[in-house]
Scaffold this motif. Structure first.
Motif, mmCIF file in Angstrom:
data_model
loop_
_atom_site.group_PDB
_atom_site.id
_atom_site.type_symbol
_atom_site.label_atom_id
_atom_site.label_comp_id
_atom_site.label_asym_id
_atom_site.label_seq_id
_atom_site.Cartn_x
_atom_site.Cartn_y
_atom_site.Cartn_z
ATOM 1 N N ALA A 1 0.823 -1.210 0.000
ATOM 2 C CA ALA A 1 0.000 0.000 0.000
ATOM 3 C C ALA A 1 0.857 1.260 0.000
ATOM 4 O O ALA A 1 2.006 1.264 0.460
ATOM 5 N N GLY A 2 0.284 2.315 -0.516
ATOM 6 C CA GLY A 2 0.920 3.619 -0.435
ATOM 7 C C GLY A 2 0.719 4.231 0.940
ATOM 8 O O GLY A 2 0.056 3.643 1.803
ATOM 9 N N PRO A 3 1.263 5.413 1.176
ATOM 10 C CA PRO A 3 1.114 6.067 2.483
ATOM 11 C C PRO A 3 -0.355 6.261 2.864
ATOM 12 O O PRO A 3 -1.183 6.584 2.009
ATOM 13 N N GLY A 4 -0.633 6.027 4.144
ATOM 14 C CA GLY A 4 -1.994 6.206 4.647
ATOM 15 C C GLY A 4 -2.330 5.154 5.682
ATOM 16 O O GLY A 4 -1.532 4.266 5.990
ATOM 17 N N TRP A 5 -3.520 5.278 6.240
ATOM 18 C CA TRP A 5 -3.997 4.333 7.250
ATOM 19 C C TRP A 5 -4.643 3.125 6.582
ATOM 20 O O TRP A 5 -5.390 3.278 5.610
#
Length: 322
Positions: free
Chosen positions: A69-73
């Motif tokens: 996944a890319g940046p984030g929650w």
């Protein structure tokens, strides 16, 4: 909810299956009215759930989706969250000797899911992998049951998920009303109650040379046991022999006198992860850590001409009381 069966005598059963690139087995006193197939299905389902959530070898697992996944929650299942929370607490407590973000280094050394012909990575490759590691980069949202992906973090829970799988398999048997069992996944075990013949479950601690000789056998009453060692999985030979356990603090495979560490604990998740911590810390710091936390641990150490054994007071007390 625990299922209750009648008062008919329990009968011996021995079940087995495959999971996590290895095998599982369960010996038990099967309550009357509970079919072997039902117990086998419950154990396999519990282990399959752990794999589906925490195996980096599965392209569609929850941990693989997080790692890609890319940046984030990222919202994750409760069980995954529970294991990751424990791993991060242990990383903090051990000063980084344990680190669930060690995955890039494991992969760089060729011990991850995308294995290759072994060749030590270049210093540049090691530094590039280290730049992606660091348990402090991972934040948890307890209320939302989510974990933050800062970008590039690659979680690897292989040093704790197998032990957790043992716990989940045991919980599945508990829910079926099985009160006496010994569950094993890839050499990590958890016992409850007694054998069908009324004797205590006994387990053997291997001599760490892949000879299948036993250094010690002891009863395992309502405890789990896990061992970390480099004698079954390593690369190279002689002075160029590399253990599969990576020290997150250096980016290098562990190279010390520790041939194996065995930990007894109520939970197999804890025993599994702690055996890795103590292996990385080595004899002096590992024994100090184990004594400070009152851990039951047995170190088997390499000497030029023989093996040497060092046990913590908690381990000696458990061994002598059984």
């Amino acid at each position: 909810m625990r299922v209750a069966y009648g008062a008919m005598p329990a009968r011996p059963a021995a079940l087995a299956g495959a999971t996590m690139g290895t095998t599982w087995s369960a010996r038990m006193a099967l309550p009357a009215g509970l079919a072997e197939a039902s117990a086998r299905q419950a154990v396999q389902a519990a282990l399959d759930e752990v794999v589906a959530q925490m195996s980096t070898w599965e392209a569609d697992s929850d941990i693989t989706r997080y790692n890609q996944a890319g940046p984030g929650w990222q919202a994750i299942p409760a069980e995954f969250f529970h294991v990751l929370r424990h791993a991060l607490l242990l990383a903090d407590d051990s000063g980084g000797a344990y680190d669930p973000t060690v995955g890039p280094l494991v992969n760089a050394w060729g011990f991850g899911p995308h294995q290759r012909a072994f060749e030590p990575p270049s210093p540049a490759a090691i530094e590039a992998a280290r730049a992606r590691c660091g348990w402090q980069r991972v934040a948890l949202d307890e209320a939302g049951q989510a974990v933050h992906q800062p970008g590039g973090v690659y979680l690897d829970l292989s040093s704790i998920a197998k032990g957790y799988g043992v716990d989940r398999a045991a919980m599945a048997l508990d829910a079926l009303g099985v009160a006496n069992y010994l569950v094993e996944v890839g050499g990590e075990l958890r016992a409850r109650g007694k054998r069908p013949d009324g004797h205590a479950w006994r387990v053997a601690i291997e001599v760490p040379d892949a000879s299948d000789d036993h250094a010690l056998a002891l009863p395992l009453n309502d405890y789990s046991i896990a061992t970390s060692g480099d004698y079954r999985r390593h690369a190279g030979a002689g002075d160029a022999r590399y253990a599969h356990t990576i020290d997150p603090r250096t980016g290098q495979p562990v190279r010390n006198q520790v041939a194996s560490v065995t930990v007894l604990h109520r939970g197999c998740m804890q025993a599994d992860a702690l055996a890795t911590v103590l292996t990385v810390l080595g004899e002096t710091d590992g024994l100090a850590y184990a004594r400070r936390h009152d851990l039951a641990a047995l170190f088997i150490l390499r000497e030029p001409a023989a093996w040497r054994v060092a046990a913590t007071p908690a381990f000696q007390a458990l061994a002598e009381s059984r």
